[in-house]
Design a protein around this motif. Structure first.
Motif, PDB file in Angstrom:
ATOM      1  N   CYS A 420      29.608  59.871  45.410  1.00  0.00           N
ATOM      2  CA  CYS A 420      30.460  58.915  46.128  1.00  0.00           C
ATOM      3  C   CYS A 420      31.274  59.575  47.236  1.00  0.00           C
ATOM      4  O   CYS A 420      32.096  58.916  47.877  1.00  0.00           O
ATOM      5  N   LEU A 421      31.071  60.857  47.471  1.00  0.00           N
ATOM      6  CA  LEU A 421      31.753  61.551  48.559  1.00  0.00           C
ATOM      7  C   LEU A 421      31.255  61.014  49.894  1.00  0.00           C
ATOM      8  O   LEU A 421      30.051  60.957  50.151  1.00  0.00           O
ATOM      9  N   GLY A 422      32.176  60.577  50.747  1.00  0.00           N
ATOM     10  CA  GLY A 422      31.787  60.053  52.044  1.00  0.00           C
ATOM     11  C   GLY A 422      31.156  58.677  51.993  1.00  0.00           C
ATOM     12  O   GLY A 422      30.586  58.217  52.989  1.00  0.00           O
ATOM     13  N   TRP A 423      31.259  57.995  50.869  1.00  0.00           N
ATOM     14  CA  TRP A 423      30.633  56.681  50.686  1.00  0.00           C
ATOM     15  C   TRP A 423      31.216  55.683  51.684  1.00  0.00           C
ATOM     16  O   TRP A 423      32.425  55.488  51.745  1.00  0.00           O
ATOM     17  N   PRO A 424      30.379  55.040  52.486  1.00  0.00           N
ATOM     18  CA  PRO A 424      30.903  54.205  53.577  1.00  0.00           C
ATOM     19  C   PRO A 424      31.240  52.772  53.176  1.00  0.00           C
ATOM     20  O   PRO A 424      31.826  52.043  53.984  1.00  0.00           O
ATOM     21  N   ILE A 425      30.864  52.342  51.976  1.00  0.00           N
ATOM     22  CA  ILE A 425      31.127  50.966  51.550  1.00  0.00           C
ATOM     23  C   ILE A 425      32.494  50.929  50.874  1.00  0.00           C
ATOM     24  O   ILE A 425      32.744  51.677  49.917  1.00  0.00           O
ATOM     25  N   GLU A 426      33.367  50.073  51.332  1.00  0.00           N
ATOM     26  CA  GLU A 426      34.727  50.026  50.809  1.00  0.00           C
ATOM     27  C   GLU A 426      34.739  49.679  49.323  1.00  0.00           C
ATOM     28  O   GLU A 426      34.054  48.757  48.879  1.00  0.00           O
ATOM     29  N   SER A 427      35.516  50.411  48.553  1.00  0.00           N
ATOM     30  CA  SER A 427      35.626  50.157  47.122  1.00  0.00           C
ATOM     31  C   SER A 427      36.324  48.823  46.874  1.00  0.00           C
ATOM     32  O   SER A 427      37.412  48.575  47.402  1.00  0.00           O
ATOM     33  N   ALA A 428      35.703  47.972  46.069  1.00  0.00           N
ATOM     34  CA  ALA A 428      36.294  46.677  45.743  1.00  0.00           C
ATOM     35  C   ALA A 428      37.176  46.738  44.500  1.00  0.00           C
ATOM     36  O   ALA A 428      37.899  45.789  44.201  1.00  0.00           O
ATOM     37  N   ASN A 429      37.131  47.863  43.770  1.00  0.00           N
ATOM     38  CA  ASN A 429      37.888  47.963  42.517  1.00  0.00           C
ATOM     39  C   ASN A 429      38.286  49.414  42.288  1.00  0.00           C
ATOM     40  O   ASN A 429      37.815  50.054  41.349  1.00  0.00           O
ATOM     41  N   PRO A 430      39.152  49.977  43.145  1.00  0.00           N
ATOM     42  CA  PRO A 430      39.456  51.405  43.077  1.00  0.00           C
ATOM     43  C   PRO A 430      40.215  51.788  41.810  1.00  0.00           C
ATOM     44  O   PRO A 430      40.658  50.944  41.038  1.00  0.00           O
TER      45      PRO A 430
END
Length: 500
Positions: A420-430
């Motif tokens: 998930c490092l550099g993952w471009p999709i915004e987290s919906a449930n951080p």
């Protein structure tokens, strides 16, 4: 096509997906690394009870379907289960917008006169489908006391199994030759570029669903299923990642929970760094116990040898030769393949045989290390790595290797952090604690030597659920339900009586 034939098509989809996942080495792990290969190592499963009523005042203002939907059941499988599909909103903040479907499978209570209600079951993941468990394995997995008293219901979480559309991506979720363990800035940059490329490819193949496969959205799907079933309250059994789904549901809909067992809990308050370091320390502990057992057990294939040294030698000499795999088997595959069997005490003999054979033929490890697309996408929504620079990421890797000097840090916690490092999709449930209040007492189950979800995670989850009880079992393995029958018996009694 008649009703039975239509259902047969639905069932075959699930079987095909399992075959495909095996072919692609898609191990469908729990947060701790649980694979479908544990089937041969499982004694029994149980789940916890959760209930339902109108949404909690603490829940966000999201409206479920306006009226209970009708589930059109079709006979499914050879054990008496039935299957259906339910339409739910793609985006729960827009309930009248685009819809998707989730697959539902039910095994009705064998003793209707003693029926308590519905028991939701989730086997973990993220990304594991429940349909194969309930459809094909219920009699083997669930104790008769549960099958008599509950309708056991499995829901394939959105984007997985027989739910549609699927999270899709043809690119491997990780480079298997050290790509998750960058030693230089260039390798760190390459890992980020790979992760971004993977996410972008998944977005193209999956479409808008990719932004809405977080656990909160899935929990709302489960409540839509509850409503369609006509239940006021439901019961749950959540294993590993399934504990996140169970706790999220209880947080959103506390008045709808009758009882719940959360076995092998993942604590969402710890953050990505502790996810990896805690997991590494737990696996190192379990591998040490495995090595000690093997060195003292004449029946172990590595008896009389220094197991720690043997394992380290395999990692150092990788890639190893493997029949049918001219590219050989990498250290990543050996490590993650070892982890997949380490987490089940009953698989230790098989693990020792694999390690003993690996010097001449490491093909037993050739399918290890890859992940299903759903696993990666859901994990990055719920367990994002965040903005971690090279220096910090290197420090985290050094910490993992310090905590697991023998085992090497080939654990799911690190795989998620690196993937998930550099993952471009915004987290919906951080990341953040789950706060559950207003439910009956819930049962949290944790082991003293769980290689995937350590005991203190269970303690943390129990502290976030008001009025919960923590049941600790003394032994090795991931989840009591897959490793420790006496604890299963106690959890079953709780699910039936509601008394902790």
């Amino acid at each position: 096509m008649d009703r039975r034939a239509r259902c047969h098509v639905i069932c075959l989809r699930g079987e095909a997906s399992v075959k495909l996942s095996r072919r692609k080495a898609c191990t469908a792990l729990s947060p701790a690394g649980v694979t479908h290969e544990w089937r041969g190592h499982i004694r029994t499963l149980v789940v916890a009870a959760l209930s339902t009523v109108p949404p909690s005042s603490a829940a966000p203002a999201v409206v479920p379907p306006p009226a209970p939907a009708q589930l059109r059941w079709e006979p499914c499988g050879s054990q008496g289960a039935e299957g259906a599909a339910l339409e739910v909103p793609l985006d729960w903040s827009r309930p009248d917008g685009e819809t998707i479907t989730v697959a539902v499978t039910r095994l009705r209570a064998a003793d209707p006169a003693q029926r308590i209600g519905t028991l939701f079951f989730n086997p973990g993941g993220p990304g594991n489908a429940a349909r194969p468990w309930v459809r094909d394995r219920a009699i083997e997995l669930f104790p008769a006391a549960l099958r008599d008293r509950f309708d056991i219901v499995g829901v394939d979480p959105r984007g997985t199994g027989d739910s549609r559309p699927l999270i899709a991506c043809d690119k491997p979720t990780a480079e298997l030759n050290g790509g998750r363990y960058p030693a230089t800035r260039a390798e760190y940059d390459r890992l980020i570029a790979y992760n971004r490329s993977f996410a972008e490819e998944c977005r193209r193949a999956t479409g808008p669903l990719i932004d809405h496969v977080d656990t909160v959205s899935s929990a709302r799907d489960f409540d839509a299923v509850r409503q369609a079933l006509g239940e006021q309250r439901v019961s749950w059994l959540g294993l590993s990642y399934g504990t996140v789904l169970t706790a999220t549901y209880a947080e959103l809909f506390p008045e709808r929970v009758r009882a719940a067992v959360l076995d092998g809990p993942l604590d969402r308050s710890i953050g990505s760094r502790a996810l990896a370091s805690d997991d590494a320390a737990a696996a190192e502990d379990a591998f040490g116990l495995f090595a000690d057992w093997c060195e003292s057990e004449p029946g172990c294939a590595l008896y009389g040898k220094d197991v720690r040294a043997e394992y380290g030698s395999l990692l150092d000499r990788a890639p190893l030769q493997a029949l049918g795999h001219p590219e050989g088997v990498s250290a990543d595959q050996i490590g993650f393949g070892t982890y997949a069997k380490l987490i089940f005490r009953s698989a230790w003999s098989s693990l020792a045989e694999d390690l003993a054979a690996a010097s001449t033929d490491a093909s037993a490890f050739a399918a290890a290390g890859a992940r299903c697309p759903a696993y990666r996408v859901i994990a990055c929504h719920d367990m994002p790595t965040g903005d971690v620079g090279y220096a910090e990421f290197s420090a985290r890797l050094a910490e993992v290797r310090r905590l697991a000097p023998v085992f090497g840090g080939y654990v799911e916690g690190w795989d998620i952090q690196a993937g998930c490092l550099g993952w471009p999709i915004e987290s919906a449930n951080p990341w953040g604690p789950i706060r559950v209040t207003g439910t009956p007492p819930l049962l949290v189950v944790a082991g003293t030597h769980d290689p995937a979800t350590p005991l203190h995670w269970g303690e943390g989850v129990a502290s976030q659920i008001d009025g919960s009880e923590l049941l600790v079992w003394d032994g090795v393995g991931h989840t009591a339900f897959l490793n420790h029958p006496p604890t299963v018996d106690r959890a079953v009694d709780y699910l039936i009586t509601g008394r902790v």
